[in-house]
Design a protein around this motif. Structure first.
Motif, PDB file in Angstrom:
ATOM      1  N   LYS A 144      49.889   8.614 -81.094  1.00 11.28           N
ATOM      2  CA  LYS A 144      49.822   8.931 -79.670  1.00 11.28           C
ATOM      3  C   LYS A 144      50.994   9.825 -79.264  1.00 11.28           C
ATOM      4  O   LYS A 144      50.841  10.746 -78.446  1.00 11.28           O
ATOM      5  N   THR A 185      50.834  13.599 -77.753  1.00 10.75           N
ATOM      6  CA  THR A 185      51.477  13.862 -76.461  1.00 10.75           C
ATOM      7  C   THR A 185      52.491  14.990 -76.590  1.00 10.75           C
ATOM      8  O   THR A 185      52.670  15.792 -75.655  1.00 10.75           O
ATOM      9  N   LEU A 216      50.519  18.003 -76.306  1.00 11.96           N
ATOM     10  CA  LEU A 216      50.260  18.259 -74.891  1.00 11.96           C
ATOM     11  C   LEU A 216      51.448  18.958 -74.243  1.00 11.96           C
ATOM     12  O   LEU A 216      51.290  19.946 -73.516  1.00 11.96           O
ATOM     13  N   LYS A 217      52.635  18.464 -74.516  1.00 16.12           N
ATOM     14  CA  LYS A 217      53.855  19.071 -73.983  1.00 16.12           C
ATOM     15  C   LYS A 217      53.979  20.519 -74.461  1.00 16.12           C
ATOM     16  O   LYS A 217      54.282  21.426 -73.666  1.00 16.12           O
ATOM     17  N   LEU A 275      46.646   9.541 -76.488  1.00 26.87           N
ATOM     18  CA  LEU A 275      47.823  10.029 -75.782  1.00 26.87           C
ATOM     19  C   LEU A 275      48.625   8.836 -75.263  1.00 26.87           C
ATOM     20  O   LEU A 275      48.107   7.720 -75.158  1.00 26.87           O
ATOM     21  N   LEU A 301      49.501   6.832 -72.599  1.00 29.48           N
ATOM     22  CA  LEU A 301      48.956   6.615 -71.254  1.00 29.48           C
ATOM     23  C   LEU A 301      49.258   5.224 -70.719  1.00 29.48           C
ATOM     24  O   LEU A 301      48.835   4.887 -69.612  1.00 29.48           O
ATOM     25  N   MET A 308      59.689  10.367 -73.773  1.00 30.81           N
ATOM     26  CA  MET A 308      58.310  10.720 -73.429  1.00 30.81           C
ATOM     27  C   MET A 308      57.599   9.463 -72.942  1.00 30.81           C
ATOM     28  O   MET A 308      57.369   8.538 -73.713  1.00 30.81           O
ATOM     29  N   SER A 325      54.532   7.453 -70.313  1.00 30.22           N
ATOM     30  CA  SER A 325      53.147   7.597 -69.868  1.00 30.22           C
ATOM     31  C   SER A 325      53.058   8.322 -68.535  1.00 30.22           C
ATOM     32  O   SER A 325      52.098   9.062 -68.285  1.00 30.22           O
ATOM     33  N   THR A 347      52.994  12.018 -69.162  1.00 29.13           N
ATOM     34  CA  THR A 347      51.684  12.484 -69.625  1.00 29.13           C
ATOM     35  C   THR A 347      50.774  12.788 -68.453  1.00 29.13           C
ATOM     36  O   THR A 347      50.117  13.840 -68.396  1.00 29.13           O
ATOM     37  N   ASN A 348      50.739  11.877 -67.488  1.00 27.18           N
ATOM     38  CA  ASN A 348      49.850  12.073 -66.344  1.00 27.18           C
ATOM     39  C   ASN A 348      50.260  13.268 -65.494  1.00 27.18           C
ATOM     40  O   ASN A 348      49.399  14.006 -65.006  1.00 27.18           O
ATOM     41  N   TYR A 371      45.316  12.038 -61.696  1.00 30.93           N
ATOM     42  CA  TYR A 371      46.475  12.074 -62.601  1.00 30.93           C
ATOM     43  C   TYR A 371      47.777  11.889 -61.826  1.00 30.93           C
ATOM     44  O   TYR A 371      48.698  11.196 -62.283  1.00 30.93           O
TER      45      TYR A 371
END
Length: 577
Positions: free
Chosen positions: A212, A216, A219-220, A245, A247, A400, A402, A405-406, A425
């Motif tokens: 995860k 993530t 994603l970053k 991810l 979350l 990092m 959750s 992430t949102n 989000y």
């Protein structure tokens, strides 16, 4: 003992040259200092290296209480984005190249050197989770170095005597290598192995959580590249469809400190620097950030008393304690910009105020319980110098979470075609952040016993009521704050909605200057940052100058002309102040 053990291994591997480019005299000195008892890689232990890599990541991020309280890269990012106070007084002289020598050495000669040493050992012993973790951390380190400095030694670095003056790779190519590293980490986590990574300090060797984190970090990487890569929305949607991810709070990636000051000191470095028994509080909180948190949306932010601790409930009237009270408002400040006194007893400094340090160490506002493990603000209004306060330094480095992430997904939904509703989000990000902070405070076993000072909030309160009843936010308090933000979002449009998302992200990022620095350069938000104290502070730091350790000892490295040089993913981005 760990340090000595590592040094012997480094010498036997000949990897201290790394990207620092030691000259021949220094290499000769290393040969003279080699121990005949030096351990060979075959005799090394993968768990020991993994332990060192993970500790090294914490040092890289938040500094080291054991080494003259050196600062991590997070702190500089927090300062230029007004999350913490920056002395300045100009951007040009705020951060000389020597400021980053320790960070650079930590990255290359410590963490990445350990990664290179670990991987063949773990491969031989079929310890593949170790390799996956090391590649994930290498990816984070390399990406952050690009984000702060731009082009860096990478493909030719870490080759030891084969290349003592590695060339610099452009940041975009390092990002490509970082994405490949993350893919390689996923491959390692999928391999059958003999023994797992039970010594893992982050997730206890739980590969599902590391997967995860890997996704993530992708994603970053994609969000940070969105100004120069129109395909990132589709890449993020693939990550969303896979569902792996960070979350939930249970999957948060944070370095955990303890409350012991034994040798070595394992408390949060910022706690150690600020609350040592013999030291006055060292850091200044940012006036503008405190106002942003405590006053925006009618002062409802539930995190305020967890973030900041007021050593005095009233701002000073003595110019010897705060010279700014006798000075006029800077001409470049608007009437809405906070200046000098943030109100309500909060006591910090304005951005770039470089005046001398007055005798205010036991009065200025300081770190609270989150994230450094300090004290909860229950309106005590008393000095906190001394280590036996609050969580006694058992804080975290929030690398990092959750909530992050949102907020990244919300930004992507508004700007890059990411699937999902940005408003949803946004709400999830706020709630995850608030819950994280409040749950963190719940670790204070004596929260109900904190002595409450005499102020107007408590004069008429029944003595049987506890501090928890008075100050800890209720579910209704949290709903009130969330609903107020969402109402503002609903009435906004276009970039105003994005600014609301980023503004809330900045609040959730307290303790993480790395993502704050990246986000500000990528979006230009918040747009209402407090101006620098001087009217002409020079141009904003779009990337930091290279450390002396690089340019003085690597013939292929040339110092940048100034700090206005943008990293590759911010080219064409917003103008910043």
């Amino acid at each position: 003992m760990l340090k000595k053990y590592k040094q012997l291994i480094y010498k036997s591997l000949g990897i201290l040259t790394l990207a620092l480019g030691f000259n021949s005299c220094e290499s000769t000195e290393l040969q003279i200092l080699e121990s005949p008892n030096a351990l060979t890689p075959a005799e090394a232990d993968a768990d020991l290296f993994l332990n060192s890599i993970e500790i090294g990541l914490g040092v890289f991020f938040d500094g080291d209480a054991r080494a003259n309280n050196t600062e991590g890269l997070s702190e500089e990012g927090a300062e230029v984005t007004r999350m913490l106070h920056m002395f300045g007084p100009t951007y040009t002289n705020a951060y000389p190249p020597s400021d980053f020598d320790t960070n650079w050495t930590q990255a290359y000669a410590e963490v990445l050197a350990d990664v290179r040493a670990l991987e063949p050992i773990a491969e031989a012993n079929q310890q593949y989770t170790h390799i996956g973790i090391s590649k994930t951390i290498e990816a984070y380190i390399a990406m952050t170095l690009v984000d702060y400095f731009g082009d860096i030694p990478y493909s030719q670095a870490l080759l030891g005597a084969e290349n003592t003056n590695p060339g610099l790779d452009d940041g975009a190519s390092v990002y490509v290598a970082v994405e490949a590293l993350l893919d390689e980490a996923l491959v390692q986590f999928a391999r059958e192995e003999l023994t797992g990574a039970t010594s893992d300090q982050f997730y206890g060797g739980d590969e599902t959580k590391w997967i995860k984190l890997v996704n993530t970090l992708k994603l970053k990487l994609y969000i940070q590249s969105r100004l120069v890569d129109s395909s990132v929305g589709g890449k993020i949607n693939v990550l969303l469809s896979d569902g792996n991810l960070i979350l939930t709070e249970a999957d948060d990636f944070a370095y955990q400190y303890s409350n012991t000051n034994a040798n070595p000191d394992s408390r949060h470095p910022l706690f150690t620097r600020n609350f040592n028994v013999a030291a006055d509080v060292a850091d200044y909180m940012s006036n503008s950030y405190m106002v942003r948190v405590k006053d925006e949306y009618l002062g409802r932010d539930p995190r305020t008393r967890y973030y900041f601790y007021r050593q005095s409930l009233n701002f000073t009237e003595d110019p010897n304690e705060a010279e700014c009270i006798t000075q006029p408002r800077p001409t470049n400040y608007s009437s809405s910009d906070v200046f000098c006194d943030p109100g309500n007893g909060y006591w910090g400094r304005d951005h770039g105020d470089n005046d001398g340090i007055p005798p205010d160490g036991g009065k200025r506002s300081t770190w609270g319980v989150y994230p450094v493990g300090g004290q909860f603000d229950a309106s005590q209004g008393t000095a906190v110098t001394g280590r036996l306060i609050g969580l006694q330094g058992a804080g975290i480095s929030p690398i990092m979470l959750s909530s992050f992430t949102n907020f990244m997904l919300a930004e992507g939904a508004l700007t890059a075609g990411v699937n999902g509703d940005a408003r949803t989000y946004l709400e999830a990000g706020i709630r995850a952040s608030v819950n994280k902070v409040i749950n963190f405070g719940e670790r204070l076993d004596t929260l109900d016993d904190v002595i409450t000072a005499d102020d107007e909030e408590t004069e008429d309160v029944d003595e049987t009521e506890t501090v928890r009843d008075l100050y800890v936010p209720t579910a209704a308090d949290i709903d009130s704050y969330v609903n107020t933000v969402l109402a503002a979002y609903d009435t906004a449009a276009g970039d105003d909605r994005l600014e609301i998302v980023i503004n809330e992200y900045m609040k959730a990022l307290f303790g993480n200057g790395v993502e704050a620095y990246n986000t500000y350069r990528r979006t230009g938000f918040p747009s209402d940052m407090q101006p620098t104290y001087l009217d002409n502070p020079g141009e904003f730091i779009n990337s930091f100058l290279y450390p002396n350790e690089l340019v003085n000892q690597n013939s292929n490295a040339v110092q940048k002309p100034d700090q206005t040089v943008r990293v590759f993913w911010a080219v064409g981005g917003p103008t910043l102040e």
